[in-house]
Design an enzyme around this catalytic site. Sequence first.
Site, PDB file in Angstrom:
ATOM      1  N   GLU A 151     -55.941  46.494 -69.069  1.00 51.21           N
ATOM      2  CA  GLU A 151     -55.692  45.093 -68.694  1.00 51.21           C
ATOM      3  C   GLU A 151     -56.985  44.280 -68.752  1.00 51.21           C
ATOM      4  O   GLU A 151     -57.010  43.150 -69.244  1.00 51.21           O
ATOM      5  CB  GLU A 151     -55.119  45.007 -67.269  1.00 51.21           C
ATOM      6  CG  GLU A 151     -53.771  45.673 -67.095  1.00 51.21           C
ATOM      7  CD  GLU A 151     -53.865  47.154 -66.736  1.00 51.21           C
ATOM      8  OE1 GLU A 151     -54.791  47.836 -67.208  1.00 51.21           O
ATOM      9  OE2 GLU A 151     -52.992  47.629 -65.991  1.00 51.21           O
TER      10      GLU A 151
ATOM     11  N   CYS B 147     -54.050  48.327 -61.680  1.00 50.89           N
ATOM     12  CA  CYS B 147     -54.849  48.775 -60.524  1.00 50.89           C
ATOM     13  C   CYS B 147     -55.371  47.547 -59.772  1.00 50.89           C
ATOM     14  O   CYS B 147     -55.277  46.415 -60.244  1.00 50.89           O
ATOM     15  CB  CYS B 147     -55.990  49.681 -60.982  1.00 50.89           C
ATOM     16  SG  CYS B 147     -57.402  48.774 -61.644  1.00 50.89           S
TER      17      CYS B 147
ATOM     18  N   CYS C 242     -60.132  49.666 -67.717  1.00 45.54           N
ATOM     19  CA  CYS C 242     -58.675  49.666 -67.870  1.00 45.54           C
ATOM     20  C   CYS C 242     -58.249  48.759 -69.038  1.00 45.54           C
ATOM     21  O   CYS C 242     -58.954  47.816 -69.403  1.00 45.54           O
ATOM     22  CB  CYS C 242     -58.007  49.119 -66.612  1.00 45.54           C
ATOM     23  SG  CYS C 242     -58.164  50.154 -65.177  1.00 45.54           S
TER      24      CYS C 242
ATOM     25  N   ASN D  83     -57.193  51.060 -72.607  1.00 46.08           N
ATOM     26  CA  ASN D  83     -58.230  51.611 -71.733  1.00 46.08           C
ATOM     27  C   ASN D  83     -59.277  52.328 -72.566  1.00 46.08           C
ATOM     28  O   ASN D  83     -58.971  52.933 -73.589  1.00 46.08           O
ATOM     29  CB  ASN D  83     -57.648  52.505 -70.626  1.00 46.08           C
ATOM     30  CG  ASN D  83     -56.765  53.624 -71.130  1.00 46.08           C
ATOM     31  OD1 ASN D  83     -56.160  53.520 -72.177  1.00 46.08           O
ATOM     32  ND2 ASN D  83     -56.684  54.696 -70.358  1.00 46.08           N
TER      33      ASN D  83
ATOM     34  N   CYS E 247     -57.924  45.323 -61.618  1.00 50.34           N
ATOM     35  CA  CYS E 247     -57.293  44.506 -62.666  1.00 50.34           C
ATOM     36  C   CYS E 247     -56.521  43.342 -62.051  1.00 50.34           C
ATOM     37  O   CYS E 247     -56.480  42.244 -62.608  1.00 50.34           O
ATOM     38  CB  CYS E 247     -56.382  45.373 -63.530  1.00 50.34           C
ATOM     39  SG  CYS E 247     -57.303  46.492 -64.604  1.00 50.34           S
TER      40      CYS E 247
ATOM     41  N   GLU F 123     -62.344  54.936 -71.995  1.00 49.08           N
ATOM     42  CA  GLU F 123     -62.968  55.839 -71.012  1.00 49.08           C
ATOM     43  C   GLU F 123     -64.381  56.232 -71.424  1.00 49.08           C
ATOM     44  O   GLU F 123     -64.815  55.974 -72.552  1.00 49.08           O
ATOM     45  CB  GLU F 123     -62.061  57.061 -70.811  1.00 49.08           C
ATOM     46  CG  GLU F 123     -60.717  56.640 -70.231  1.00 49.08           C
ATOM     47  CD  GLU F 123     -59.825  57.800 -69.821  1.00 49.08           C
ATOM     48  OE1 GLU F 123     -60.107  58.964 -70.196  1.00 49.08           O
ATOM     49  OE2 GLU F 123     -58.831  57.525 -69.119  1.00 49.08           O
TER      50      GLU F 123
HETATM   51  N1  THU Z   1     -55.684  52.647 -66.342  1.00 55.74           N
HETATM   52  C1  THU Z   1     -55.452  51.474 -66.998  1.00 55.74           C
HETATM   53  O1  THU Z   1     -55.930  51.253 -68.125  1.00 55.74           O
HETATM   54  N2  THU Z   1     -54.672  50.553 -66.379  1.00 55.74           N
HETATM   55  C2  THU Z   1     -54.070  50.723 -65.190  1.00 55.74           C
HETATM   56  O2  THU Z   1     -53.392  49.832 -64.717  1.00 55.74           O
HETATM   57  C3  THU Z   1     -54.219  51.977 -64.462  1.00 55.74           C
HETATM   58  C4  THU Z   1     -55.164  52.954 -65.036  1.00 55.74           C
HETATM   59  C5  THU Z   1     -56.500  53.647 -67.027  1.00 55.74           C
HETATM   60  C6  THU Z   1     -57.847  53.913 -66.422  1.00 55.74           C
HETATM   61  C7  THU Z   1     -58.118  55.311 -66.908  1.00 55.74           C
HETATM   62  O3  THU Z   1     -58.631  55.239 -68.224  1.00 55.74           O
HETATM   63  C8  THU Z   1     -56.731  55.948 -66.976  1.00 55.74           C
HETATM   64  O4  THU Z   1     -55.812  54.879 -67.022  1.00 55.74           O
HETATM   65  C9  THU Z   1     -56.409  56.857 -65.813  1.00 55.74           C
HETATM   66  O5  THU Z   1     -56.614  56.223 -64.600  1.00 55.74           O
END
Ligand code: THU
Length: 157
Positions: free
Chosen positions: A71, A108, A69, A58, A111, A60
Amino acid sequence: MILQTKVKVCTLDELSAVDREVVEAARCATANSYAVYSHFNVGAAVRLVDGTIVCGTNQENAAYPSGLCAERTTLFWANSQYPDKAVDLLAIAARTDSGELERPIPPCGACRQVILETEKRFNRPVRIILYGSRECYVIEDGIKALLPLSFDAAFLE
Ligand code: THU
Protein backbone atom coordinates in the site's frame (compact mmCIF):
# COMPACT_ATOMS: atom_id res chain seq x y z
CA MET A 1 -18.63 7.30 22.59
CA ILE A 2 -19.42 4.66 20.01
CA LEU A 3 -17.34 4.53 16.84
CA GLN A 4 -18.88 2.65 13.98
CA THR A 5 -17.34 1.27 10.82
CA LYS A 6 -19.43 0.70 7.71
CA VAL A 7 -18.13 -2.07 5.47
CA LYS A 8 -19.98 -3.47 2.46
CA VAL A 9 -19.37 -7.17 1.87
CA CYS A 10 -19.70 -8.42 -1.70
CA THR A 11 -18.14 -10.69 -4.27
CA LEU A 12 -15.80 -9.52 -7.00
CA ASP A 13 -18.59 -9.94 -9.58
CA GLU A 14 -20.82 -7.59 -7.65
CA LEU A 15 -18.38 -4.68 -7.94
CA SER A 16 -18.85 -2.11 -10.70
CA ALA A 17 -16.70 -2.62 -13.79
CA VAL A 18 -14.51 0.41 -12.96
CA ASP A 19 -13.88 -0.79 -9.41
CA ARG A 20 -13.27 -4.34 -10.60
CA GLU A 21 -10.56 -3.07 -12.95
CA VAL A 22 -8.62 -1.63 -10.01
CA VAL A 23 -9.05 -4.82 -7.97
CA GLU A 24 -7.83 -6.88 -10.94
CA ALA A 25 -4.79 -4.60 -11.18
CA ALA A 26 -4.02 -5.26 -7.49
CA ARG A 27 -4.45 -9.02 -8.01
CA CYS A 28 -2.12 -8.96 -11.04
CA ALA A 29 0.43 -6.87 -9.13
CA THR A 30 0.90 -9.66 -6.55
CA ALA A 31 2.99 -11.41 -9.23
CA ASN A 32 5.57 -8.58 -8.94
CA SER A 33 5.80 -8.69 -5.16
CA TYR A 34 9.27 -9.14 -3.68
CA ALA A 35 8.37 -11.26 -0.66
CA VAL A 36 11.26 -13.70 -0.51
CA TYR A 37 11.16 -13.84 3.32
CA SER A 38 7.46 -13.95 4.18
CA HIS A 39 6.17 -15.50 0.94
CA PHE A 40 3.18 -13.24 1.52
CA ASN A 41 2.72 -11.48 -1.80
CA VAL A 42 0.70 -8.30 -1.57
CA GLY A 43 -0.46 -6.18 -4.50
CA ALA A 44 -2.07 -2.77 -4.32
CA ALA A 45 -3.55 -0.53 -6.98
CA VAL A 46 -4.86 2.99 -6.86
CA ARG A 47 -7.11 4.81 -9.26
CA LEU A 48 -6.42 8.53 -9.42
CA VAL A 49 -9.16 11.07 -10.10
CA ASP A 50 -8.32 11.19 -13.80
CA GLY A 51 -8.68 7.41 -14.09
CA THR A 52 -4.95 6.61 -14.07
CA ILE A 53 -4.28 3.27 -12.37
CA VAL A 54 -0.99 2.76 -10.53
CA CYS A 55 0.14 -0.54 -8.98
CA GLY A 56 2.70 -1.53 -6.38
CA THR A 57 3.77 -4.47 -4.26
CA ASN A 58 5.46 -5.23 -0.99
CA GLN A 59 9.24 -5.02 -1.13
CA GLU A 60 11.06 -7.00 1.52
CA ASN A 61 14.62 -6.77 2.79
CA ALA A 62 17.01 -9.08 4.64
CA ALA A 63 17.06 -6.36 7.30
CA TYR A 64 13.33 -6.87 7.86
CA PRO A 65 12.19 -3.37 8.91
CA SER A 66 13.76 -1.91 5.77
CA GLY A 67 11.03 -3.42 3.60
CA LEU A 68 7.77 -1.72 2.73
CA CYS A 69 4.14 -2.79 2.36
CA ALA A 70 2.39 -2.78 -1.01
CA GLU A 71 0.00 0.00 0.00
CA ARG A 72 2.75 2.43 0.92
CA THR A 73 4.90 1.51 -2.10
CA THR A 74 1.89 2.26 -4.30
CA LEU A 75 0.75 5.45 -2.60
CA PHE A 76 4.25 6.89 -2.37
CA TRP A 77 4.90 6.14 -6.02
CA ALA A 78 1.53 7.51 -7.14
CA ASN A 79 1.90 10.64 -5.04
CA SER A 80 5.44 11.27 -6.23
CA GLN A 81 4.63 10.74 -9.91
CA TYR A 82 1.27 12.53 -9.83
CA PRO A 83 1.51 15.02 -6.93
CA ASP A 84 -1.54 16.95 -8.12
CA LYS A 85 -3.89 14.04 -8.73
CA ALA A 86 -6.04 12.93 -5.83
CA VAL A 87 -6.40 9.24 -5.05
CA ASP A 88 -9.95 8.04 -5.59
CA LEU A 89 -9.68 4.32 -4.81
CA LEU A 90 -7.18 1.92 -3.27
CA ALA A 91 -7.51 -1.84 -3.79
CA ILE A 92 -5.47 -4.48 -1.97
CA ALA A 93 -5.00 -8.17 -2.76
CA ALA A 94 -2.65 -10.89 -1.53
CA ARG A 95 -1.57 -14.43 -2.20
CA THR A 96 0.72 -16.96 -0.61
CA ASP A 97 2.42 -20.00 -2.13
CA SER A 98 -0.97 -21.75 -1.80
CA GLY A 99 -2.80 -19.15 -3.89
CA GLU A 100 -5.01 -16.13 -3.30
CA LEU A 101 -6.35 -15.40 0.15
CA GLU A 102 -10.03 -16.19 0.61
CA ARG A 103 -10.46 -13.49 3.22
CA PRO A 104 -9.91 -9.80 2.36
CA ILE A 105 -6.48 -8.49 3.33
CA PRO A 106 -6.60 -5.37 5.52
CA PRO A 107 -3.90 -2.68 5.51
CA CYS A 108 -1.50 -2.59 8.49
CA GLY A 109 -1.56 0.30 10.94
CA ALA A 110 1.32 2.20 9.35
CA CYS A 111 -0.34 1.98 5.93
CA ARG A 112 -3.59 3.26 7.41
CA GLN A 113 -1.72 6.30 8.67
CA VAL A 114 -0.29 6.90 5.18
CA ILE A 115 -3.74 6.54 3.61
CA LEU A 116 -4.95 9.17 6.10
CA GLU A 117 -2.15 11.52 5.03
CA THR A 118 -3.14 10.99 1.38
CA GLU A 119 -6.72 11.93 2.21
CA LYS A 120 -5.58 15.07 4.06
CA ARG A 121 -3.23 16.02 1.26
CA PHE A 122 -5.95 15.95 -1.35
CA ASN A 123 -8.84 16.79 0.99
CA ARG A 124 -10.78 13.82 -0.28
CA PRO A 125 -11.62 10.38 1.17
CA VAL A 126 -9.94 7.38 -0.42
CA ARG A 127 -12.41 4.57 -1.13
CA ILE A 128 -10.87 1.24 -0.17
CA ILE A 129 -11.57 -2.24 -1.51
CA LEU A 130 -10.02 -5.23 0.26
CA TYR A 131 -10.03 -8.24 -2.02
CA GLY A 132 -10.54 -11.84 -0.97
CA SER A 133 -11.34 -14.64 -3.40
CA ARG A 134 -14.47 -15.50 -1.38
CA GLU A 135 -15.59 -11.95 -0.62
CA CYS A 136 -14.49 -8.34 -0.84
CA TYR A 137 -14.89 -5.53 1.69
CA VAL A 138 -15.77 -2.11 0.29
CA ILE A 139 -15.16 0.90 2.52
CA GLU A 140 -16.84 3.89 0.94
CA ASP A 141 -16.19 6.44 3.69
CA GLY A 142 -12.41 6.42 3.53
CA ILE A 143 -9.79 5.66 6.13
CA LYS A 144 -11.73 7.03 9.10
CA ALA A 145 -13.60 3.72 9.04
CA LEU A 146 -10.35 1.81 9.58
CA LEU A 147 -8.48 4.39 11.64
CA PRO A 148 -10.85 6.09 14.06
CA LEU A 149 -9.47 8.61 16.56
CA SER A 150 -6.56 9.18 14.24
CA PHE A 151 -3.59 11.48 14.73
CA ASP A 152 -3.18 14.12 12.06
CA ALA A 153 -1.57 17.50 11.45
CA ALA A 154 -4.31 19.31 13.39
CA PHE A 155 -2.66 18.14 16.63
CA LEU A 156 0.62 19.78 15.63
CA GLU A 157 -0.90 23.26 15.46
N1 THU B 1 2.18 -6.51 3.94
C1 THU B 1 1.71 -5.63 3.01
O1 THU B 1 2.34 -5.38 1.97
N2 THU B 1 0.51 -5.04 3.25
C2 THU B 1 -0.27 -5.28 4.32
O2 THU B 1 -1.33 -4.70 4.44
C3 THU B 1 0.14 -6.26 5.32
C4 THU B 1 1.49 -6.82 5.16
C5 THU B 1 3.45 -7.16 3.66
C6 THU B 1 4.60 -6.77 4.54
C7 THU B 1 5.48 -7.98 4.44
O3 THU B 1 6.25 -7.88 3.26
C8 THU B 1 4.50 -9.14 4.26
O4 THU B 1 3.29 -8.56 3.81
C9 THU B 1 4.25 -9.94 5.52
O5 THU B 1 3.88 -9.12 6.58
